[in-house]
Write a protein that holds these residues in place. Structure first.
Motif, PDB file in Angstrom:
ATOM      1  N   THR A  42       0.836  -1.211   0.000  1.00 41.88           N
ATOM      2  CA  THR A  42       0.000   0.000   0.000  1.00 41.88           C
ATOM      3  C   THR A  42       0.862   1.248   0.000  1.00 41.88           C
ATOM      4  O   THR A  42       0.613   2.195  -0.760  1.00 41.88           O
ATOM      5  CB  THR A  42      -0.932   0.004   1.219  1.00 41.88           C
ATOM      6  OG1 THR A  42      -1.784  -1.148   1.172  1.00 41.88           O
ATOM      7  CG2 THR A  42      -1.784   1.257   1.248  1.00 41.88           C
ATOM      8  N   LEU A  43       1.897   1.253   0.822  1.00 43.57           N
ATOM      9  CA  LEU A  43       2.812   2.399   0.847  1.00 43.57           C
ATOM     10  C   LEU A  43       3.489   2.570  -0.498  1.00 43.57           C
ATOM     11  O   LEU A  43       3.590   3.691  -1.019  1.00 43.57           O
ATOM     12  CB  LEU A  43       3.864   2.205   1.946  1.00 43.57           C
ATOM     13  CG  LEU A  43       4.943   3.295   2.026  1.00 43.57           C
ATOM     14  CD1 LEU A  43       4.320   4.652   2.348  1.00 43.57           C
ATOM     15  CD2 LEU A  43       5.991   2.929   3.068  1.00 43.57           C
ATOM     16  N   LEU A  44       3.953   1.478  -1.087  1.00 42.19           N
ATOM     17  CA  LEU A  44       4.634   1.564  -2.378  1.00 42.19           C
ATOM     18  C   LEU A  44       3.698   2.127  -3.447  1.00 42.19           C
ATOM     19  O   LEU A  44       4.101   2.943  -4.279  1.00 42.19           O
ATOM     20  CB  LEU A  44       5.142   0.181  -2.791  1.00 42.19           C
ATOM     21  CG  LEU A  44       6.186   0.172  -3.905  1.00 42.19           C
ATOM     22  CD1 LEU A  44       7.545   0.592  -3.366  1.00 42.19           C
ATOM     23  CD2 LEU A  44       6.289  -1.214  -4.547  1.00 42.19           C
ATOM     24  N   GLN A  45       2.451   1.700  -3.429  1.00 47.77           N
ATOM     25  CA  GLN A  45       1.493   2.187  -4.430  1.00 47.77           C
ATOM     26  C   GLN A  45       1.216   3.682  -4.257  1.00 47.77           C
ATOM     27  O   GLN A  45       1.060   4.401  -5.250  1.00 47.77           O
ATOM     28  CB  GLN A  45       0.197   1.377  -4.332  1.00 47.77           C
ATOM     29  CG  GLN A  45       0.350  -0.058  -4.823  1.00 47.77           C
ATOM     30  CD  GLN A  45      -0.886  -0.897  -4.613  1.00 47.77           C
ATOM     31  OE1 GLN A  45      -1.719  -0.592  -3.753  1.00 47.77           O
ATOM     32  NE2 GLN A  45      -1.015  -1.968  -5.364  1.00 47.77           N
ATOM     33  N   ILE A  46       1.185   4.143  -3.017  1.00 46.83           N
ATOM     34  CA  ILE A  46       0.978   5.578  -2.791  1.00 46.83           C
ATOM     35  C   ILE A  46       2.212   6.369  -3.203  1.00 46.83           C
ATOM     36  O   ILE A  46       2.110   7.397  -3.883  1.00 46.83           O
ATOM     37  CB  ILE A  46       0.603   5.839  -1.320  1.00 46.83           C
ATOM     38  CG1 ILE A  46      -0.827   5.348  -1.063  1.00 46.83           C
ATOM     39  CG2 ILE A  46       0.744   7.321  -0.971  1.00 46.83           C
ATOM     40  CD1 ILE A  46      -1.279   5.453   0.370  1.00 46.83           C
ATOM     41  N   LEU A  47       3.390   5.885  -2.828  1.00 43.46           N
ATOM     42  CA  LEU A  47       4.618   6.582  -3.225  1.00 43.46           C
ATOM     43  C   LEU A  47       4.754   6.619  -4.747  1.00 43.46           C
ATOM     44  O   LEU A  47       5.271   7.587  -5.314  1.00 43.46           O
ATOM     45  CB  LEU A  47       5.839   5.898  -2.619  1.00 43.46           C
ATOM     46  CG  LEU A  47       5.962   5.900  -1.097  1.00 43.46           C
ATOM     47  CD1 LEU A  47       7.220   5.155  -0.665  1.00 43.46           C
ATOM     48  CD2 LEU A  47       5.973   7.316  -0.546  1.00 43.46           C
ATOM     49  N   GLY A  48       4.277   5.558  -5.417  1.00 39.46           N
ATOM     50  CA  GLY A  48       4.355   5.480  -6.867  1.00 39.46           C
ATOM     51  C   GLY A  48       3.205   6.163  -7.587  1.00 39.46           C
ATOM     52  O   GLY A  48       3.108   6.063  -8.810  1.00 39.46           O
ATOM     53  N   THR A  49       2.337   6.835  -6.843  1.00 40.90           N
ATOM     54  CA  THR A  49       1.182   7.594  -7.356  1.00 40.90           C
ATOM     55  C   THR A  49       0.121   6.701  -7.996  1.00 40.90           C
ATOM     56  O   THR A  49      -0.727   7.183  -8.742  1.00 40.90           O
ATOM     57  CB  THR A  49       1.592   8.705  -8.353  1.00 40.90           C
ATOM     58  OG1 THR A  49       1.970   8.123  -9.617  1.00 40.90           O
ATOM     59  CG2 THR A  49       2.737   9.547  -7.820  1.00 40.90           C
ATOM     60  N   LEU A  50       0.140   5.398  -7.714  1.00 47.19           N
ATOM     61  CA  LEU A  50      -0.891   4.496  -8.211  1.00 47.19           C
ATOM     62  C   LEU A  50      -2.111   4.478  -7.293  1.00 47.19           C
ATOM     63  O   LEU A  50      -3.180   4.020  -7.688  1.00 47.19           O
ATOM     64  CB  LEU A  50      -0.336   3.071  -8.340  1.00 47.19           C
ATOM     65  CG  LEU A  50       0.811   2.890  -9.328  1.00 47.19           C
ATOM     66  CD1 LEU A  50       1.349   1.465  -9.262  1.00 47.19           C
ATOM     67  CD2 LEU A  50       0.391   3.239 -10.748  1.00 47.19           C
TER      68      LEU A  50
END
Length: 221
Positions: A42-50
């Motif tokens: 979830t954090l990665l998706q937010i950091l990646g703007t997904l």
């Protein structure tokens, strides 16, 4: 390169991210580890703007390469993502009907780059990744390790500032995984990218410049 402040994420009543703060420097390779359900993807998706920060958290912020992400409208956000961010997933997500070369070129075509410029860059990347003999092979004709290297080339085609990887070696045998892990550091040294890697692979996690441990939606000190 990346500054995240007070990042929260809810799915209905489930509070997945609980005020995450982090600062990642340019050219840094950072691993993110933790048990399943800790909030890593979830954090990665937010950091990646997904995915997006919850709007109700007005003092939250995400800044990538000096750009405040929350201020971008949908079209500008898509353009920013295409130009500045690359993604590598556990399952390579290559399009089966296209060759390795064509798969690598797709993000550049989306970004409006010319066919000649794009193919020249794609061939350079595939050559660097040891795939000069595989330009015209489709994914079904490639090994798992080769498919993942094609995915890496695709992530690099637009010269992104940061690459987000979610379990990038999780579907590879041990030798291919080790080769991929070493490749990330070669790429950082050659092209200067910043890497944020979610992984359960302790070897890869410990190779990183910095290892972040997540638990129950927060990064432990």
């Amino acid at each position: 390169m990346i500054v995240a402040k007070n990042i929260h994420k809810y799915y209905d009543n489930l509070h997945v991210l609980k005020g995450v703060n982090l600062h990642i420097k340019k050219g840094e390779i950072v691993s993110v580890v933790g048990s399943s359900g800790a909030g890593k993807t979830t954090l990665l998706q937010i950091l990646g703007t997904l995915d997006f920060i919850d709007k109700k958290d007005t003092n939250s912020a995400l800044i990538i390469n000096n750009q405040e992400i929350n201020t971008l409208k949908e079209k500008k956000l898509a353009q920013f993502r295409n130009e500045h961010i690359g993604f590598i997933f556990q399952f390579h997500q290559l399009l089966p009907e296209f060759t390795a070369l064509e798969n690598v070129c797709i993000p550049a075509y989306i970004g409006g780059k010319s066919k000649q410029e794009t193919e020249t860059k794609a061939k350079e990347l595939l050559d660097f990744l040891g795939l000069s003999h595989r330009w015209h092979h489709k994914p079904s004709e490639l090994s798992g390790g080769e498919q993942q290297r094609v995915a890496v080339a695709r992530a690099l085609i637009n010269n992104p500032k940061v690459i987000f990887a979610d379990e990038p070696s999780g579907n590879l045998d041990s030798e291919s995984a080790e080769n991929l892990h070493n490749l990330f550091f070669e790429l950082r040294d050659k092209y200067g990218q910043t890497f944020v890697i979610v992984t359960h692979n302790e070897t890869l996690a410990n190779m990183a410049d910095r290892k972040l441990v997540m638990k129950d939606g927060v990064i432990l000190d």
